[in-house]
Each structure stands twice: as structure tokens, then as C-alpha cells.
Enzyme design. Sequence first.
Site, mmCIF file in Angstrom:
data_model
loop_
_atom_site.group_PDB
_atom_site.id
_atom_site.type_symbol
_atom_site.label_atom_id
_atom_site.label_comp_id
_atom_site.label_asym_id
_atom_site.label_seq_id
_atom_site.Cartn_x
_atom_site.Cartn_y
_atom_site.Cartn_z
ATOM 1 N N THR A 1 0.702 -1.349 0.042
ATOM 2 C CA THR A 1 -0.152 -0.018 -0.011
ATOM 3 C C THR A 1 0.824 1.140 0.045
ATOM 4 O O THR A 1 0.219 2.434 -0.180
ATOM 5 C CB THR A 1 -1.048 0.008 1.262
ATOM 6 O OG1 THR A 1 0.011 -0.055 2.525
ATOM 7 C CG2 THR A 1 -1.938 -1.210 1.187
ATOM 8 N N ILE B 1 8.015 1.397 -1.517
ATOM 9 C CA ILE B 1 8.665 0.509 -2.464
ATOM 10 C C ILE B 1 7.454 -0.538 -2.894
ATOM 11 O O ILE B 1 7.627 -1.025 -3.984
ATOM 12 C CB ILE B 1 9.811 -0.171 -1.754
ATOM 13 C CG1 ILE B 1 11.045 1.094 -1.676
ATOM 14 C CG2 ILE B 1 10.370 -1.321 -2.529
ATOM 15 C CD1 ILE B 1 12.363 0.500 -1.093
ATOM 16 N N ARG C 1 -1.770 -4.952 5.896
ATOM 17 C CA ARG C 1 -2.574 -5.087 6.806
ATOM 18 C C ARG C 1 -3.955 -4.114 6.831
ATOM 19 O O ARG C 1 -5.051 -4.472 7.350
ATOM 20 C CB ARG C 1 -2.116 -4.422 8.392
ATOM 21 C CG ARG C 1 -1.045 -5.517 8.730
ATOM 22 C CD ARG C 1 -0.257 -5.127 9.928
ATOM 23 N NE ARG C 1 0.451 -3.901 9.575
ATOM 24 C CZ ARG C 1 1.153 -3.256 10.708
ATOM 25 N NH1 ARG C 1 1.184 -3.784 11.995
ATOM 26 N NH2 ARG C 1 1.805 -2.109 10.505
ATOM 27 N N ASP D 1 -1.957 -9.740 8.588
ATOM 28 C CA ASP D 1 -0.872 -9.147 9.243
ATOM 29 C C ASP D 1 0.439 -10.315 9.231
ATOM 30 O O ASP D 1 0.126 -11.478 9.496
ATOM 31 C CB ASP D 1 -1.203 -9.074 10.716
ATOM 32 C CG ASP D 1 -0.093 -8.870 11.857
ATOM 33 O OD1 ASP D 1 1.141 -8.625 11.139
ATOM 34 O OD2 ASP D 1 -0.244 -8.438 12.825
ATOM 35 N N ASN E 1 7.815 -7.909 0.179
ATOM 36 C CA ASN E 1 8.525 -6.441 0.387
ATOM 37 C C ASN E 1 8.181 -5.989 1.971
ATOM 38 O O ASN E 1 8.841 -5.017 2.351
ATOM 39 C CB ASN E 1 8.064 -5.457 -0.717
ATOM 40 C CG ASN E 1 8.063 -4.083 -0.093
ATOM 41 O OD1 ASN E 1 8.969 -3.398 -0.290
ATOM 42 N ND2 ASN E 1 6.890 -3.313 0.495
ATOM 43 N N TYR F 1 18.112 -5.443 12.520
ATOM 44 C CA TYR F 1 17.646 -5.138 11.178
ATOM 45 C C TYR F 1 18.989 -5.600 10.046
ATOM 46 O O TYR F 1 18.459 -6.363 9.030
ATOM 47 C CB TYR F 1 17.379 -3.907 11.019
ATOM 48 C CG TYR F 1 17.046 -3.420 9.564
ATOM 49 C CD1 TYR F 1 15.528 -3.621 9.502
ATOM 50 C CD2 TYR F 1 17.778 -2.552 8.839
ATOM 51 C CE1 TYR F 1 14.940 -3.286 8.261
ATOM 52 C CE2 TYR F 1 17.119 -2.498 7.426
ATOM 53 C CZ TYR F 1 15.793 -2.631 7.222
ATOM 54 O OH TYR F 1 15.310 -2.357 6.067
ATOM 55 N N LYS G 1 18.577 -8.638 7.127
ATOM 56 C CA LYS G 1 18.608 -8.292 5.904
ATOM 57 C C LYS G 1 19.790 -9.075 5.240
ATOM 58 O O LYS G 1 19.502 -9.747 3.930
ATOM 59 C CB LYS G 1 18.885 -6.978 5.667
ATOM 60 C CG LYS G 1 17.380 -5.974 5.918
ATOM 61 C CD LYS G 1 16.229 -6.481 5.065
ATOM 62 C CE LYS G 1 15.131 -5.448 5.292
ATOM 63 N NZ LYS G 1 13.687 -6.047 4.499
ATOM 64 N N THR H 1 10.128 6.979 1.309
ATOM 65 C CA THR H 1 8.800 6.055 1.693
ATOM 66 C C THR H 1 8.241 6.387 3.130
ATOM 67 O O THR H 1 9.006 7.630 4.026
ATOM 68 C CB THR H 1 9.065 4.588 1.708
ATOM 69 O OG1 THR H 1 10.044 4.222 2.690
ATOM 70 C CG2 THR H 1 9.857 4.198 0.466
#
Length: 262
Positions: A21, A24, A44, A70, A97, A159, A163, A194
Site C-alpha cells: 500500500t 517500495i 494490513r 498481518d 517487500n 535489522y 537483511k 517512503t
Amino acid sequence: MTAPSPAPAPAATTALITGATAGIGAEFARQLAEQGHSVVLVARDASRLQTKAEELEKRYGIHAEVISADLTDDAGVAAVVARLTDPARPVEILVNNAGTGLLRSFEDNDVAEETRHLKLHVETAMQLTHAALQGMLRRHSGRIINVASVAAFLPRGSYSAAKAWLVSFSRWANLTYSRQGVHVTAVCPGFTHTEFHDRMGMDTTVVPRGLWLQAERVVREGLADNERGKAVSVPTKRYKVLTAAARILPDQLVAGPPRRPK
């Protein structure tokens, strides 16, 4: 003499995009719809999903489905897995994504937050990839894009670790399955305009202007690299240089300044 009948138009292929939504993910949905693919949008917020689906259908004349889920929740993941494994409605392109960030340091976060964060970036991406591969390998055709980050090449908390797993997994999967017609690519953008950083509560003014990217370019280069069969896509020359340097510089340097003791 009867003129030959025109060849039937190829059936529209379907792409499923998570986190579709905004940012990216929304740009992946837009560019894939522009290419003529039907889309399945996953996020969501049901109302934002429906608005985005209607916008894409009206603008590009494609079919858009929505799944409100979710992806840190087992039931939400199961709903998307069910769509990916439906033999009557094959999905030819999967874009993993959906993601989130944690602003505070690892030791300051609640472990439940860290667990949800790890599940979304690693476990959910793995489960959806596994589900999508079942049909793709039978058809000997498919494309999977895992949205990672240049953080994967830096020692900077959970994080970066999540990744890095996604990049390593994508490299292995592309090596293994490309010979069977399935291309898997980890797209590794740098700072991109974003909602991602705003949701984290990050002060974006601390990032130099020259490091910011536009989602349009990230997605355009990522899709092109995936079509070419590349396992890792790092959009823009400047980030290619930065990630190459990160591989050879000492960890102490690329990790940034140490935090002061409390």
C-alpha cells in the site's frame, strides 16, 4: 480462402506483492501493473488496499485482488500461503517487500518486538518463498524478489542481520533454482523516500541529501536485475560503491561510532 485467426493474447500473469500500500511495495505493484500483470496486494490496512487496487485497475486495466493480513501473525501468513499455492490461480511473480524497522538499540527493545521483527523479515519471507516455489518449479518458470537493504552489508543490529540472511538466502536460491527457470533476487536499496522511516520515528534530516533514492528507480532497477537473473541488486552506482567498500573496510569503521555507556 479464410484468413487465419489471430493468435490468442497471452494470459495475464499474476504478481503478489506484500507491503503493497505504500513506498517500495506500492511502486512494485504500480510498475508490475503497468507491465500488464494482474496483482495481488497484501498489507494490513484493508481500506488502503482497496483504494490501491481500484486505482491500479482503473489506471492500467488489470485485475487487482487484495488480502488484508498481518504477516507477523500465523493466520495472516497462512492466508497468503493459501493464495500462493492455489493451482487454479498461479502466481508467477512474488515480491517479499513487507518490512519494519526498530529505532532503538537491540538491548533497549522488548524481546517480543525483536521477535516480530525477525519473523516478518526472515520467517515470513522464507515461508512465502517456499509456498511460491511449489508451483513455479512445476511450471519451470517464476520470479521472486526479496526486498533487503544495503544494511545487509553492515554490522548494525538485528535489522542488518535479518537483511543479511535475506541476501544470503536469495543468493543460494537463485543459484539453485535459476537452472529450473526461477530467478530469485535480493533488492538492496539504500535510504529511500517512503513512509518507512517516518513510521520508525527516525529523524531523516541526519541523512545527507545525496544518499536518498526514489522508489521508482529502486523498483525499476530491481525488476530489470531480476529479469536478467541477478541474485543481488543494489540500485544506483553510489550505493554499489558504498556496499563494495563495506565488504573490505574494518567492521569498526562501517558500524559507525560506538554508543556511549549509559
